[in-house]
Scaffold this motif. Sequence first.
Motif, mmCIF file in Angstrom:
data_model
loop_
_atom_site.group_PDB
_atom_site.id
_atom_site.type_symbol
_atom_site.label_atom_id
_atom_site.label_comp_id
_atom_site.label_asym_id
_atom_site.label_seq_id
_atom_site.Cartn_x
_atom_site.Cartn_y
_atom_site.Cartn_z
ATOM 1 N N ILE A 83 0.852 -1.197 0.000
ATOM 2 C CA ILE A 83 0.000 0.000 0.000
ATOM 3 C C ILE A 83 0.887 1.246 0.000
ATOM 4 O O ILE A 83 0.646 2.186 -0.766
ATOM 5 C CB ILE A 83 -0.968 -0.010 1.207
ATOM 6 C CG1 ILE A 83 -2.025 -1.101 1.010
ATOM 7 C CG2 ILE A 83 -1.630 1.362 1.383
ATOM 8 C CD1 ILE A 83 -2.894 -1.363 2.232
ATOM 9 N N ARG B 172 3.816 1.595 -1.163
ATOM 10 C CA ARG B 172 4.472 1.735 -2.459
ATOM 11 C C ARG B 172 3.600 2.426 -3.502
ATOM 12 O O ARG B 172 4.098 2.959 -4.478
ATOM 13 C CB ARG B 172 4.922 0.366 -2.965
ATOM 14 C CG ARG B 172 6.109 -0.176 -2.209
ATOM 15 C CD ARG B 172 6.585 -1.526 -2.766
ATOM 16 N NE ARG B 172 7.549 -2.086 -1.854
ATOM 17 C CZ ARG B 172 7.314 -3.133 -1.051
ATOM 18 N NH1 ARG B 172 6.160 -3.769 -1.094
ATOM 19 N NH2 ARG B 172 8.252 -3.559 -0.230
ATOM 20 N N PHE B 173 2.290 2.405 -3.308
ATOM 21 C CA PHE B 173 1.394 3.061 -4.265
ATOM 22 C C PHE B 173 1.362 4.578 -4.099
ATOM 23 O O PHE B 173 0.953 5.288 -5.013
ATOM 24 C CB PHE B 173 -0.022 2.491 -4.173
ATOM 25 C CG PHE B 173 -0.211 1.267 -5.018
ATOM 26 C CD1 PHE B 173 -0.411 1.368 -6.384
ATOM 27 C CD2 PHE B 173 -0.169 0.001 -4.439
ATOM 28 C CE1 PHE B 173 -0.572 0.238 -7.172
ATOM 29 C CE2 PHE B 173 -0.333 -1.126 -5.219
ATOM 30 C CZ PHE B 173 -0.530 -1.021 -6.584
ATOM 31 N N TYR B 174 1.793 5.089 -2.940
ATOM 32 C CA TYR B 174 1.811 6.537 -2.747
ATOM 33 C C TYR B 174 2.844 7.156 -3.677
ATOM 34 O O TYR B 174 3.981 6.699 -3.758
ATOM 35 C CB TYR B 174 2.105 6.901 -1.288
ATOM 36 C CG TYR B 174 0.910 6.658 -0.400
ATOM 37 C CD1 TYR B 174 -0.122 7.580 -0.337
ATOM 38 C CD2 TYR B 174 0.799 5.493 0.342
ATOM 39 C CE1 TYR B 174 -1.241 7.350 0.452
ATOM 40 C CE2 TYR B 174 -0.311 5.249 1.131
ATOM 41 C CZ TYR B 174 -1.319 6.186 1.181
ATOM 42 O OH TYR B 174 -2.424 5.944 1.966
ATOM 43 N N GLY B 175 2.412 8.179 -4.412
ATOM 44 C CA GLY B 175 3.309 8.847 -5.350
ATOM 45 C C GLY B 175 3.423 8.121 -6.683
ATOM 46 O O GLY B 175 4.032 8.622 -7.616
ATOM 47 N N HIS B 176 2.835 6.958 -6.806
ATOM 48 C CA HIS B 176 2.866 6.158 -8.032
ATOM 49 C C HIS B 176 1.707 6.611 -8.924
ATOM 50 O O HIS B 176 0.696 7.109 -8.439
ATOM 51 C CB HIS B 176 2.711 4.673 -7.662
ATOM 52 C CG HIS B 176 2.907 3.718 -8.784
ATOM 53 N ND1 HIS B 176 1.894 3.390 -9.649
ATOM 54 C CD2 HIS B 176 3.994 3.021 -9.180
ATOM 55 C CE1 HIS B 176 2.350 2.527 -10.537
ATOM 56 N NE2 HIS B 176 3.625 2.285 -10.270
ATOM 57 N N GLN C 244 -1.804 5.571 -7.900
ATOM 58 C CA GLN C 244 -2.295 5.888 -6.559
ATOM 59 C C GLN C 244 -3.797 6.180 -6.548
ATOM 60 O O GLN C 244 -4.527 5.624 -5.733
ATOM 61 C CB GLN C 244 -1.537 7.079 -5.975
ATOM 62 C CG GLN C 244 -2.031 7.474 -4.596
ATOM 63 C CD GLN C 244 -1.243 8.628 -4.002
ATOM 64 O OE1 GLN C 244 -0.125 8.902 -4.408
ATOM 65 N NE2 GLN C 244 -1.820 9.290 -3.030
ATOM 66 N N GLY C 245 -4.267 7.025 -7.450
ATOM 67 C CA GLY C 245 -5.687 7.360 -7.476
ATOM 68 C C GLY C 245 -6.565 6.164 -7.778
ATOM 69 O O GLY C 245 -7.649 6.005 -7.205
ATOM 70 N N MET D 66 -5.774 3.031 -7.134
ATOM 71 C CA MET D 66 -5.665 2.058 -6.051
ATOM 72 C C MET D 66 -6.679 2.359 -4.954
ATOM 73 O O MET D 66 -7.326 1.449 -4.437
ATOM 74 C CB MET D 66 -4.244 2.048 -5.484
ATOM 75 C CG MET D 66 -4.026 0.998 -4.441
ATOM 76 S SD MET D 66 -4.314 -0.644 -5.123
ATOM 77 C CE MET D 66 -3.740 -1.651 -3.799
ATOM 78 N N GLY D 67 -6.837 3.642 -4.608
ATOM 79 C CA GLY D 67 -7.815 4.011 -3.583
ATOM 80 C C GLY D 67 -9.217 3.603 -3.986
ATOM 81 O O GLY D 67 -9.963 3.022 -3.199
#
Length: 177
Positions: free
Chosen positions: A87, A89-93, A96-97, A99-100
């Motif tokens: 989870i 690792r998805f920040y800044g990727h 990210q949008g 994934m949420g």
Amino acid sequence: MQNKKAHAAKPAQRIIKKYPNRRLYDTDTSTYITLAEVKQLVMDHQSFVVRDAKTNEDLTRSILLQIILEEEAGGTPMFSEPALANIIRFYGHAMQGFMGSYLEKNVQAFTDLQAQMAEQSKNVAPEVWAQFMNMQNPLMQGMMGNYVEQSKTMFEKMQEQMQKQTEQMLGAFGIKK
């Protein structure tokens, strides 16, 4: 007359103020409340917002994350370390949008499945329900299989949407794939 009933039936959103001393004040009951009581509001499906008492900033997400942190620290955690690392690792990727949204839809699908099972089990004795849950029942496998299939389908749709958006963006710059 019917509009008044419909309007009266809709509960107002509860406002909880957070003070600099970290205390939470429920404006509905005019009392200070604990994080455990905020958790109970969530469990009871109560609509509420947590606001900073000085700035009026919305702090609801941070309070909900604090409740999750306490739950994770105090018992059987829901998230494994590898799941949490993924989870993060998805920040800044770029995803990210998505994934949420994917996680939100997945949790909703699982919640719907749980509600469906609860509805179907209303008239079942607790002993029978315990036996059912302990068996590797084809019905249970089928329901979980449907959930997994829905999850896979949502992820595939998300991938397709991302690919289309990438192609459109590249096309806008005159770059063809």
